[in-house]
Design an enzyme around this catalytic site. Structure first.
Site, PDB file in Angstrom:
ATOM      1  N   GLU A  22      -6.732  -0.928   6.179  1.00 21.46           N
ATOM      2  CA  GLU A  22      -7.039  -1.941   6.846  1.00 21.46           C
ATOM      3  C   GLU A  22      -5.918  -1.687   8.155  1.00 21.46           C
ATOM      4  O   GLU A  22      -4.710  -1.631   8.242  1.00 21.46           O
ATOM      5  CB  GLU A  22      -6.374  -3.133   5.771  1.00 21.46           C
ATOM      6  CG  GLU A  22      -6.227  -4.568   6.233  1.00 21.46           C
ATOM      7  CD  GLU A  22      -5.521  -5.228   7.321  1.00 21.46           C
ATOM      8  OE1 GLU A  22      -5.771  -5.667   8.447  1.00 21.46           O
ATOM      9  OE2 GLU A  22      -4.556  -5.910   6.363  1.00 21.46           O
ATOM     10  N   CYS A  78      -2.240  -8.119  12.533  1.00 21.76           N
ATOM     11  CA  CYS A  78      -3.054  -7.476  13.066  1.00 21.76           C
ATOM     12  C   CYS A  78      -4.437  -8.501  12.644  1.00 21.76           C
ATOM     13  O   CYS A  78      -5.080  -8.026  13.440  1.00 21.76           O
ATOM     14  CB  CYS A  78      -3.894  -6.507  11.847  1.00 21.76           C
ATOM     15  SG  CYS A  78      -3.636  -7.492   9.908  1.00 21.76           S
TER      16      CYS A  78
HETATM   17  C1  UN1 Z   1      -2.348  -8.147   8.154  1.00 23.96           C
HETATM   18  O1  UN1 Z   1      -1.611  -8.847   9.936  1.00 23.96           O
HETATM   19  O2  UN1 Z   1      -1.488  -7.125   8.021  1.00 23.96           O
HETATM   20  O3  UN1 Z   1      -5.232 -13.468   8.065  1.00 23.96           O
HETATM   21  C2  UN1 Z   1      -2.894  -9.253   7.096  1.00 23.96           C
HETATM   22  C3  UN1 Z   1      -4.463 -12.968   8.301  1.00 23.96           C
HETATM   23  C4  UN1 Z   1      -3.331 -13.227   7.008  1.00 23.96           C
HETATM   24  C5  UN1 Z   1      -3.127 -11.862   6.449  1.00 23.96           C
HETATM   25  C6  UN1 Z   1      -2.613 -10.236   8.026  1.00 23.96           C
HETATM   26  N1  UN1 Z   1      -4.075 -13.822   6.129  1.00 23.96           N
HETATM   27  O4  UN1 Z   1      -3.654 -13.266   9.009  1.00 23.96           O
END
Ligand code: UN1
Length: 522
Positions: free
Chosen positions: A272, A306
C-alpha cells in the site's frame, strides 16, 4: 540521543500503562535507541530501545511457535478473542487517540478517529471469523466432491508508516489474527510509543487466555512488535523465509525494495504505497460540498495521508469561483497544537518534511505554477513557531501544462489546481500519473459520475462520487493500482491475502476416473 523528559513524565504513557514497558526508557540508554519527538514542539516524549537482528530472530521464532497453536484454535473462537481486543481499544480510545495526536501530530479528532478505525476493523474481524468461506464446485468425475478451503499462512510481517501509527497495523493484525496467522510488526521509528501501546493492548488480552498453557507458549506472541532500523530489522525481515507474507505501507521507493527482496524468495507482498489523488470538479458540482471535501482531503492530517487530495481538476466554468472560495477557507484554518480542540491542522512529522515541502513549492513555481495562498512565504511565516509547522498551499497550474512536480507525491499540504474543459480531459490528467490510489468526482450529473466510474474512467483503487479522496471506511478493500502497489487491505475479501487457498477433491466412489477423460493403463 537521550531524552530529557522521562517516560513516566508523560501522563498519557501512564494512562496506557506503557510508562513501565521494558523498551521505554528515561534518560540514559545502553545501546541503540530512538527518541520519540513531539512534532508540534520538537521536545522529546520518551526514548525507546531499538531491537537488533538477534532480537528479530527470537521474535520470529516465538511468533512461529505461537502460530503452530493459534492456527488450531477454531476461527470463531479466535474471533471471540479479537472481540475482547476491540473492547480494550474502545476503553482506551481517548488516551490512545491522544497519544497518536501527541506523537504523530494529527489533530485530536483524527487521532481518536484512527483508534475508531482499529475498533471498527476488530468488529469486522469478529464477524469475519464465521465467514472465511470457500467455494464448492461440481466435479466432472462421478462420486467426487471438489471444494476450496482457506488455511492460515503463518507469521505475517507488518511494516507501517508514521501517518497511521495504529490503524494500519489494526487492519492487518486483526484480520491476520482471525485468519489464524500471527504478526510481527515493524512500526515507523517516528511513532514507537503508539506502536508499543497498541501492541500491548492486544498482548494484554492475549496473556489472559489460557489457550496455550500446556505448551508453555505465551499467547501474547500472536502479536509481536519489533522496533528497529531498516538495516537491523527491516531488511532481515524481508529476506526471512519464515514470513510468508510481508504487508508494507510506505513510499513507492520503499515498496520497490520490499517487492524486490520478498519477490526474490518468492514470498508474498501486500503493498500500500504512494498516492497522487485528484478530485475532479465539474461545473454542476455543489461548491460548498467541494470546499469541505478539499479542506479535509488536502489540509486534514496536514496532507500526510496516502489518500490526501493533491490535485484538483476543475472545469473552467467553476474554477475562478472555487479558487476564491478555497482561498477564503484556507485563510481561516487554525494551525497549531494538535491536541487543542480548535486546531484543524497540526505540524508535519519532522523538519525534513518541511524542507521537502518548501522544495516542492519552489520547484512548482519554477515550473510555471502560481501561488494562490501559502507558498514559501507561508512556510517561512509558520517557521516562526517551534515545531514543524507549515501553511497549507494552493498552487495554480498554467492551462495546458503538466509540471513534472505535480506527478510526484509530496507528503505535505500542497494542492495543485488544474483547469479543464471537459470530463475526458480531467480523466486523462487524473490517470496520467504513476500512482493509482484514490480519486473523486464532484458532479450532480449521473452521466458524468457513471462515466468516471466506468472502465474508461478512473484507474484508481478508490473512486468516489461527491465524497473526497481520503477518509475511507474500513468495510471496503483499501489500496490502489500501478505504483501504489496493487495490494488490498482492510475490509471486503482482503482477508484472502492472509490465507492460503487449498483446492480439495475427494473421491468417495470405488473407481479412479481421471479428469479430461484420460484413460491410463487398464
Ligand atoms: C494511509 O494514509 O496510509 O482512507 C491510510 C483514509 C484512511 C486511511 C489512510 N482511512 O484516509
Amino acid at each position: 540521543m537521550t531524552a530529557t523528559r522521562t517516560a513516566q513524565a508523560h501522563p498519557l504513557l501512564a494512562r496506557l500503562s506503557i510508562a513501565t514497558h521494558g523498551s521505554v526508557v528515561d534518560g540514559t540508554v545502553d545501546g541503540p535507541s530512538v527518541v520519540s519527538l513531539n512534532p508540534a514542539t520538537g521536545e522529546p516524549i520518551a526514548s525507546v530501545r531499538l531491537a537488533s537482528t538477534v532480537d528479530l530472530d527470537g521474535a520470529i521464532a516465538r511468533a512461529h511457535s505461537a502460530f503452530e497453536l493459534w492456527r488450531d484454535v477454531p476461527a470463531p473462537h479466535r474471533g471471540e478473542i479479537i472481540r475482547l481486543i476491540g473492547n480494550e481499544f474502545r476503553r482506551l480510545k481517548e488516551p490512545l487517540g491522544e497519544l497518536v495526536s501527541l506523537e504523530m501530530g494529527k489533530i485530536r479528532a483524527e487521532g481518536l478517529g484512527e483508534v475508531q478505525e482499529t475498533i471498527d476493523i476488530a468488529d469486522f474481524a469478529v464477524g469475519l471469523s464465521r465467514q472465511l468461506y470457500g467455494l464448492s464446485m461440481h466435479s466432472e468425475r462421478a462420486r467426487h466432491r471438489m471444494f476450496e478451503q482457506w488455511q492460515p499462512l503463518g507469521p505475517i510481517g507488518i511494516i507501517t508508516a508514521f501517518n497511521f501509527p495504529c490503524a494500519v497495523w489494526g487492519w492487518n493484525a486483526m484480520i491476520a489474527a482471525v485468519c489464524g496467522d500471527t504478526c510481527i510488526w515493524k512500526p515507523s521509528l517516528f511513532t514507537p510509543l503508539t506502536a508499543i501501546a497498541s501492541n500491548e493492548i492486544a498482548r494484554r488480552v492475549m496473556r489472559e487466555q489460557t489457550l496455550f498453557t500446556p505448551h508453555g507458549v505465551d499467547p501474547a506472541d500472536v502479536f509481536t512488535l519489533v522496533i528497529g532500523s531498516d538495516e537491523a530489522v527491516g531488511e532481515p525481515m524481508l529476506a526471512d523465509r519464515r514470513l510468508p507474507l510481508i504487508s508494507a505501507t510506505g513510499s513507492c521507493r520503499m515498496g520497490r525494495r520490499v517487492a524486490e527482496v520478498v519477490g526474490k524468495r518468492l514470498g508474498r507482498t501486500l503493498l500500500e504505497l504512494g498516492g497522487n489523488n485528484a478530485i475532479t470538479v465539474m461545473a454542476d458540482a455543489d461548491i460548498e460540498l467541494v470546499t469541505r471535501a478539499v479542506l479535509f482531503g488536502a489540509v486534514g492530517t496536514a496532507g500526510q495521508r496516502c489518500t490526501s487530495t493533491r490535485r484538483l481538476l476543475v472545469h473552467e466554468g467553476i474554477v475562478e469561483r472555487l479558487i476564491e472560495r478555497l482561498r477564503a477557507a484556507y485563510s481561516s484554518i487554525p494551525i497549531g497544537d494538535p491536541l487543542n480542540p480548535k486546531t484543524l491542522m497540526g505540524p508535519l512529522i519532522d523538519s525534513r518534511a518541511v524542507v521537502a515541502m518548501r522544495r516542492a513549492v519552489e520547484t512548482a513555481v519554477a515550473q510555471g505554477c502560481t501561488v494562490v495562498c501559502g507558498g514559501v512565504e507561508g512556510i517561512e511565516r509558520a517557521a516562526a513557531k517551534p515545531g514543524n509547522f507549515v501553511e497549507p498551499t494552493i498552487l495554480r497550474v498554467p492551462r495546458g501544462t503538466v509540471p513534472p512536480i505535480t506527478c510526484e507525491e509530496t507528503f505535505a499540504p500542497i494542492l495543485y489546481v488544474f483547469t479543464v474543459a471537459s470530463l475526458d480531459e480531467a480523466i486523462a490528467l487524473q490517470n496520467g500519473v504513476d500512482q493509482g490510489l484514490s480519486s473523486a468526482i464532484f458532479t450532480d450529473s449521473v452521466r458524468s459520475a457513471e462515466r468516471f466510474l466506468s472502465a474508461a474512467g478512473s484507474d484508481c483503487g478508490i473512486a468516489n462520487v461527491n465524497i473526497g479522496t481520503s477518509g475511507a471506511e474500513i468495510g471496503g478493500a483499501f489500496g490502489g493500482e500501478k505504483d501504489t502497489g496493487g495490494g488490498r487491505e482492510s475490509g471486503s475479501d482482503s482477508w484472502k491475502a492472509y490465507m492460503r487457498r487449498q483446492t480439495c477433491t475427494v473421491n468417495w466412489g470405488g473407481d479412479l476416473p481421471l479428469a479430461q477423460g484420460i484413460t491410463f493403463g487398464t
